[in-house]
Design an enzyme around this catalytic site. Structure first.
Site, PDB file in Angstrom:
ATOM      1  N   ARG A 178       4.579  16.996 124.252  1.00  0.00           N
ATOM      2  CA  ARG A 178       5.844  16.618 124.898  1.00  0.00           C
ATOM      3  C   ARG A 178       5.772  16.862 126.413  1.00  0.00           C
ATOM      4  O   ARG A 178       6.757  17.275 127.032  1.00  0.00           O
ATOM      5  CB  ARG A 178       7.039  17.385 124.298  1.00  0.00           C
ATOM      6  CG  ARG A 178       7.212  17.255 122.808  1.00  0.00           C
ATOM      7  CD  ARG A 178       7.595  15.860 122.353  1.00  0.00           C
ATOM      8  NE  ARG A 178       7.836  15.858 120.928  1.00  0.00           N
ATOM      9  CZ  ARG A 178       6.906  15.511 120.019  1.00  0.00           C
ATOM     10  NH1 ARG A 178       5.712  15.091 120.405  1.00  0.00           N
ATOM     11  NH2 ARG A 178       7.205  15.548 118.727  1.00  0.00           N
TER      12      ARG A 178
ATOM     13  N   SER B 200      15.700  16.407 119.741  1.00  0.00           N
ATOM     14  CA  SER B 200      15.319  17.829 119.748  1.00  0.00           C
ATOM     15  C   SER B 200      15.629  18.417 121.115  1.00  0.00           C
ATOM     16  O   SER B 200      15.149  17.904 122.125  1.00  0.00           O
ATOM     17  CB  SER B 200      13.824  17.990 119.493  1.00  0.00           C
ATOM     18  OG  SER B 200      13.468  17.322 118.316  1.00  0.00           O
TER      19      SER B 200
ATOM     20  N   GLU C 280      13.314  21.006 125.794  1.00  0.00           N
ATOM     21  CA  GLU C 280      12.565  19.747 125.910  1.00  0.00           C
ATOM     22  C   GLU C 280      13.355  18.738 126.758  1.00  0.00           C
ATOM     23  O   GLU C 280      12.791  17.946 127.503  1.00  0.00           O
ATOM     24  CB  GLU C 280      12.316  19.184 124.503  1.00  0.00           C
ATOM     25  CG  GLU C 280      11.565  17.868 124.508  1.00  0.00           C
ATOM     26  CD  GLU C 280      11.316  17.326 123.109  1.00  0.00           C
ATOM     27  OE1 GLU C 280      10.692  18.029 122.282  1.00  0.00           O
ATOM     28  OE2 GLU C 280      11.762  16.194 122.841  1.00  0.00           O
TER      29      GLU C 280
HETATM   30  P1  FAD Z   1      15.887   9.072 130.000  1.00  0.00           P
HETATM   31  O1  FAD Z   1      16.656  10.043 129.188  1.00  0.00           O
HETATM   32  O2  FAD Z   1      16.639   8.038 130.730  1.00  0.00           O
HETATM   33  O3  FAD Z   1      14.967   9.874 131.023  1.00  0.00           O
HETATM   34  C1  FAD Z   1      14.199  10.970 130.614  1.00  0.00           C
HETATM   35  C2  FAD Z   1      13.399  11.468 131.822  1.00  0.00           C
HETATM   36  O4  FAD Z   1      12.468  10.488 132.211  1.00  0.00           O
HETATM   37  C3  FAD Z   1      14.272  11.725 133.043  1.00  0.00           C
HETATM   38  O5  FAD Z   1      13.736  12.808 133.753  1.00  0.00           O
HETATM   39  C4  FAD Z   1      14.140  10.441 133.858  1.00  0.00           C
HETATM   40  O6  FAD Z   1      14.317  10.655 135.242  1.00  0.00           O
HETATM   41  C5  FAD Z   1      12.718  10.035 133.539  1.00  0.00           C
HETATM   42  N1  FAD Z   1      12.491   8.577 133.526  1.00  0.00           N
HETATM   43  C6  FAD Z   1      13.052   7.676 132.688  1.00  0.00           C
HETATM   44  N2  FAD Z   1      12.556   6.451 132.916  1.00  0.00           N
HETATM   45  C7  FAD Z   1      11.680   6.586 133.937  1.00  0.00           C
HETATM   46  C8  FAD Z   1      10.848   5.690 134.656  1.00  0.00           C
HETATM   47  N3  FAD Z   1      10.809   4.368 134.374  1.00  0.00           N
HETATM   48  N4  FAD Z   1      10.068   6.168 135.645  1.00  0.00           N
HETATM   49  C9  FAD Z   1      10.097   7.473 135.971  1.00  0.00           C
HETATM   50  N5  FAD Z   1      10.860   8.388 135.335  1.00  0.00           N
HETATM   51  C10 FAD Z   1      11.635   7.941 134.332  1.00  0.00           C
HETATM   52  N6  FAD Z   1      11.627  12.013 121.705  1.00  0.00           N
HETATM   53  C11 FAD Z   1      10.404  12.107 121.124  1.00  0.00           C
HETATM   54  O7  FAD Z   1       9.409  12.360 121.817  1.00  0.00           O
HETATM   55  N7  FAD Z   1      10.252  11.950 119.786  1.00  0.00           N
HETATM   56  C12 FAD Z   1      11.279  11.674 118.963  1.00  0.00           C
HETATM   57  O8  FAD Z   1      11.084  11.521 117.773  1.00  0.00           O
HETATM   58  C13 FAD Z   1      12.590  11.581 119.533  1.00  0.00           C
HETATM   59  N8  FAD Z   1      13.665  11.350 118.751  1.00  0.00           N
HETATM   60  C14 FAD Z   1      14.910  11.292 119.296  1.00  0.00           C
HETATM   61  C15 FAD Z   1      16.011  11.063 118.465  1.00  0.00           C
HETATM   62  C16 FAD Z   1      17.290  10.996 118.992  1.00  0.00           C
HETATM   63  C17 FAD Z   1      18.462  10.765 118.081  1.00  0.00           C
HETATM   64  C18 FAD Z   1      17.478  11.109 120.386  1.00  0.00           C
HETATM   65  C19 FAD Z   1      18.851  10.987 120.986  1.00  0.00           C
HETATM   66  C20 FAD Z   1      16.400  11.351 121.227  1.00  0.00           C
HETATM   67  C21 FAD Z   1      15.098  11.451 120.686  1.00  0.00           C
HETATM   68  N9  FAD Z   1      13.964  11.686 121.497  1.00  0.00           N
HETATM   69  C22 FAD Z   1      12.709  11.759 120.930  1.00  0.00           C
HETATM   70  C23 FAD Z   1      14.127  11.894 122.945  1.00  0.00           C
HETATM   71  C24 FAD Z   1      14.156  10.567 123.774  1.00  0.00           C
HETATM   72  O9  FAD Z   1      14.640   9.504 123.023  1.00  0.00           O
HETATM   73  C25 FAD Z   1      12.768  10.205 124.306  1.00  0.00           C
HETATM   74  O10 FAD Z   1      12.232  11.254 125.072  1.00  0.00           O
HETATM   75  C26 FAD Z   1      12.808   8.921 125.159  1.00  0.00           C
HETATM   76  O11 FAD Z   1      11.499   8.573 125.557  1.00  0.00           O
HETATM   77  C27 FAD Z   1      13.675   9.037 126.403  1.00  0.00           C
HETATM   78  O12 FAD Z   1      13.785   7.740 126.953  1.00  0.00           O
HETATM   79  P2  FAD Z   1      14.952   7.324 127.933  1.00  0.00           P
HETATM   80  O13 FAD Z   1      14.636   5.963 128.441  1.00  0.00           O
HETATM   81  O14 FAD Z   1      16.251   7.494 127.262  1.00  0.00           O
HETATM   82  O15 FAD Z   1      14.752   8.410 129.081  1.00  0.00           O
HETATM   83  P1  NAP Z   2      10.033  17.749 110.064  1.00  0.00           P
HETATM   84  O1  NAP Z   2       9.290  16.597 109.497  1.00  0.00           O
HETATM   85  O2  NAP Z   2      11.096  18.407 109.261  1.00  0.00           O
HETATM   86  O3  NAP Z   2       9.002  18.860 110.544  1.00  0.00           O
HETATM   87  C1  NAP Z   2       9.455  20.060 111.161  1.00  0.00           C
HETATM   88  C2  NAP Z   2       8.510  20.406 112.282  1.00  0.00           C
HETATM   89  O4  NAP Z   2       7.258  20.783 111.720  1.00  0.00           O
HETATM   90  C3  NAP Z   2       8.293  19.217 113.157  1.00  0.00           C
HETATM   91  O5  NAP Z   2       8.900  19.508 114.367  1.00  0.00           O
HETATM   92  C4  NAP Z   2       6.793  19.022 113.238  1.00  0.00           C
HETATM   93  O6  NAP Z   2       6.273  19.223 114.548  1.00  0.00           O
HETATM   94  C5  NAP Z   2       6.211  20.083 112.336  1.00  0.00           C
HETATM   95  N1  NAP Z   2       5.372  19.433 111.299  1.00  0.00           N
HETATM   96  C6  NAP Z   2       5.793  18.897 110.125  1.00  0.00           C
HETATM   97  N2  NAP Z   2       4.743  18.444 109.412  1.00  0.00           N
HETATM   98  C7  NAP Z   2       3.639  18.683 110.166  1.00  0.00           C
HETATM   99  C8  NAP Z   2       2.246  18.467 109.988  1.00  0.00           C
HETATM  100  N3  NAP Z   2       1.775  17.887 108.876  1.00  0.00           N
HETATM  101  N4  NAP Z   2       1.404  18.830 110.969  1.00  0.00           N
HETATM  102  C9  NAP Z   2       1.852  19.401 112.096  1.00  0.00           C
HETATM  103  N5  NAP Z   2       3.171  19.648 112.329  1.00  0.00           N
HETATM  104  C10 NAP Z   2       4.048  19.313 111.378  1.00  0.00           C
HETATM  105  O7  NAP Z   2      10.647  17.339 111.509  1.00  0.00           O
HETATM  106  P2  NAP Z   2      11.889  16.449 111.903  1.00  0.00           P
HETATM  107  O8  NAP Z   2      12.791  17.230 112.743  1.00  0.00           O
HETATM  108  O9  NAP Z   2      12.439  15.708 110.732  1.00  0.00           O
HETATM  109  O10 NAP Z   2      11.202  15.368 112.865  1.00  0.00           O
HETATM  110  C11 NAP Z   2      10.249  14.483 112.367  1.00  0.00           C
HETATM  111  C12 NAP Z   2       9.361  14.026 113.498  1.00  0.00           C
HETATM  112  O11 NAP Z   2      10.137  13.340 114.491  1.00  0.00           O
HETATM  113  C13 NAP Z   2       8.659  15.166 114.214  1.00  0.00           C
HETATM  114  O12 NAP Z   2       7.368  14.757 114.580  1.00  0.00           O
HETATM  115  C14 NAP Z   2       9.520  15.408 115.421  1.00  0.00           C
HETATM  116  O13 NAP Z   2       8.783  15.916 116.529  1.00  0.00           O
HETATM  117  C15 NAP Z   2      10.059  14.013 115.731  1.00  0.00           C
HETATM  118  N6  NAP Z   2      11.379  14.084 116.351  1.00  0.00           N
HETATM  119  C16 NAP Z   2      11.435  14.378 117.668  1.00  0.00           C
HETATM  120  C17 NAP Z   2      12.654  14.446 118.318  1.00  0.00           C
HETATM  121  C18 NAP Z   2      12.707  14.716 119.795  1.00  0.00           C
HETATM  122  O14 NAP Z   2      13.758  14.556 120.377  1.00  0.00           O
HETATM  123  N7  NAP Z   2      11.627  15.110 120.409  1.00  0.00           N
HETATM  124  C19 NAP Z   2      13.825  14.236 117.613  1.00  0.00           C
HETATM  125  C20 NAP Z   2      13.737  13.966 116.264  1.00  0.00           C
HETATM  126  C21 NAP Z   2      12.501  13.890 115.628  1.00  0.00           C
HETATM  127  P3  NAP Z   2       6.232  18.080 115.685  1.00  0.00           P
HETATM  128  O15 NAP Z   2       7.587  18.082 116.281  1.00  0.00           O
HETATM  129  O16 NAP Z   2       5.213  18.579 116.629  1.00  0.00           O
HETATM  130  O17 NAP Z   2       5.872  16.788 115.080  1.00  0.00           O
END
Ligand code: FAD
Ligand code: NAP
Length: 340
Positions: free
Chosen positions: A165, A239, A336
């Protein structure tokens, strides 16, 4: 022709639904418009925030500067060979729509990243990841504008310094570049990742006998819809915290105290990743609500805005959670979400 408005509410532009305002706001639909806005800013000297879909941001106060919403559109195939296809997507493309385009065309590699909100331009920012796949697995290169001087620079995979991340754009180059487009290298011969989380179980329940790009995308969509709050209904940014990666010896010491503590392989064999959701649940925060700020009952890693919470309310809740997890487990949770 660019339009720069002043004192507008950012509520529709952040998935937490927090009501703050921006001193200036502009939308750019083309590279020329971005250049015009940067030119305007040479005389106005406002600090600049590049906004995508606003799904990974928490505003804790009004933004005293210029918010530039990037809506650049377009998807093009750069080159292909027998095994790979190189696709360039402009930063303002919606991420999930781009994934669906790839799924439809049988370009394999990002189906596990279905339904992540936000735009293409932000995908390298935190090396978005889910279900065992991260953007770094398919990333080829990106083009970005250096904000201070307007120069376009290409970044290779190594130059982005991707981590869990993380990328260089969230660290030393924070707020320095506007990502204009990203090129992904997707497979024509599939290599699926299904051993993660509960994908296999979802596929089984869906009656899938033969793996396919569509089946995996549908399984991920189904799991996510059942578990995560829809930002259109309950404000959130996914998250809120990263999953901490701790030293194996520390993990083993914790295991003696808490035999049920989950752990997954970390960055190397000496490190273990502990799900932050488990730590938060164990400290009693799951389902907690104070005013309109809360810890989501079905996934405690997600902090939510039930309506009128301010960014400060949500931030304060996150601080309380960090404090009690640290007190109980000696683990410092890291946020995050990008805080502004
Ligand atoms: P923004 O929120 O608009 O911006 C995020 C950051 O990036 C800010 O600092 C902004 O200044 C910068 N930025 C945005 N666009 C640019 C650009 N073009 N150039 C330079 N800087 C820029 N994230 C995950 O990694 N995995 C997931 O599974 C995941 N699941 C999510 C589920 C939900 C329900 C929600 C609400 C969020 C989730 N996220 C997840 C977080 C988020 O969706 C991602 O990080 C996504 O990539 C953010 O994109 P955005 O365009 O909305 O960015
Ligand atoms: P989940 O499947 O319930 O798992 C819980 C956590 O354990 C996850 O965060 C994942 O880490 C870790 N995990 C599970 N299985 C794994 C494996 N086989 N090997 C290594 N790590 C493992 O998680 P969840 O909340 O439902 O989310 C599912 C996936 O979507 C995850 O990958 C999560 O990161 C992603 N997600 C991200 C966001 C965001 O905003 N960043 C929001 C929602 C979901 P990791 O997080 O490193 O994968």
């Amino acid at each position: 022709m660019i339009k720069i408005t002043s004192h507008i509410s950012l509520q529709p532009f952040n998935s937490f639904g927090v009501d703050v305002s921006a001193r200036y706001f502009a939308t750019a639909e083309s590279l020329e418009e971005i250049q015009e806005i940067l030119e305007w800013n040479k005389t106005h000297q406002q600090r600049l925030l590049v906004l995508g879909g606003g799904s990974n941001i928490l505003f804790t106060h009004d933004y005293d500067g210029l918010v530039l919403q990037n809506t650049l559109k377009g998807i093009s195939i750069i080159k292909e060979d027998d095994n790979y296809i190189y696709i360039k997507a402009m930063a303002g493309e919606n991420w999930h729509s781009f994934v669906q385009y790839c799924v439809k065309n049988q370009y394999q590699g990002i189906e596990n990243l279905s339904l992540i909100p936000g735009n293409v331009g932000a995908s390298p920012m935190q090396n978005i990841g889910a279900y065992g796949v991260e953007i770094k697995d398919v990333f080829e290169s990106l083009d970005a504008l250096h904000l201070p001087n307007g120069e376009m620079i290409s970044f290779t995979h190594a130059q982005c310094k991707f981590g869990y991340r993380e990328s260089i754009f969230k660290q030393s180059l924070r707020n320095q570049f506007l990502i204009v487009s990203v090129t992904y290298k997707l497979r024509k011969q599939p290599k699926f990742t299904v051993s993660y989380g509960n994908i296999e179980q979802a596929l089984e329940e869906m009656g899938v006998r033969e793996l396919s790009i569509e089946a995996i995308a549908n399984a991920v969509i189904q799991i996510r819809q059942s578990k995560l709050p829809d930002p259109a209904k309950i404000g959130n940014a996914g998250s809120f915290f990263k999953n901490p990666v701790i030293h194996q010896t520390f993990y083993e010491a914790l295991q003696k105290l808490y035999p049920e503590i989950p752990g997954f392989p970390g960055s190397d064999k000496f490190m273990t990743k502990v799900p932050a959701a488990w730590l938060i649940e164990q400290t009693g925060w799951k389902g907690y609500r104070k005013g309109d700020a809360g810890c989501y009952p079905f996934q405690p890693l997600v902090l939510v805005n039930y309506g009128k919470a301010t960014g400060t309310d949500i931030y304060a809740l996150s601080s309380e959670i960090i404090e009690s997890v640290q007190e109980k487990f000696g683990i410092l949770l890291e946020r995050e979400v990008n805080i502004y």
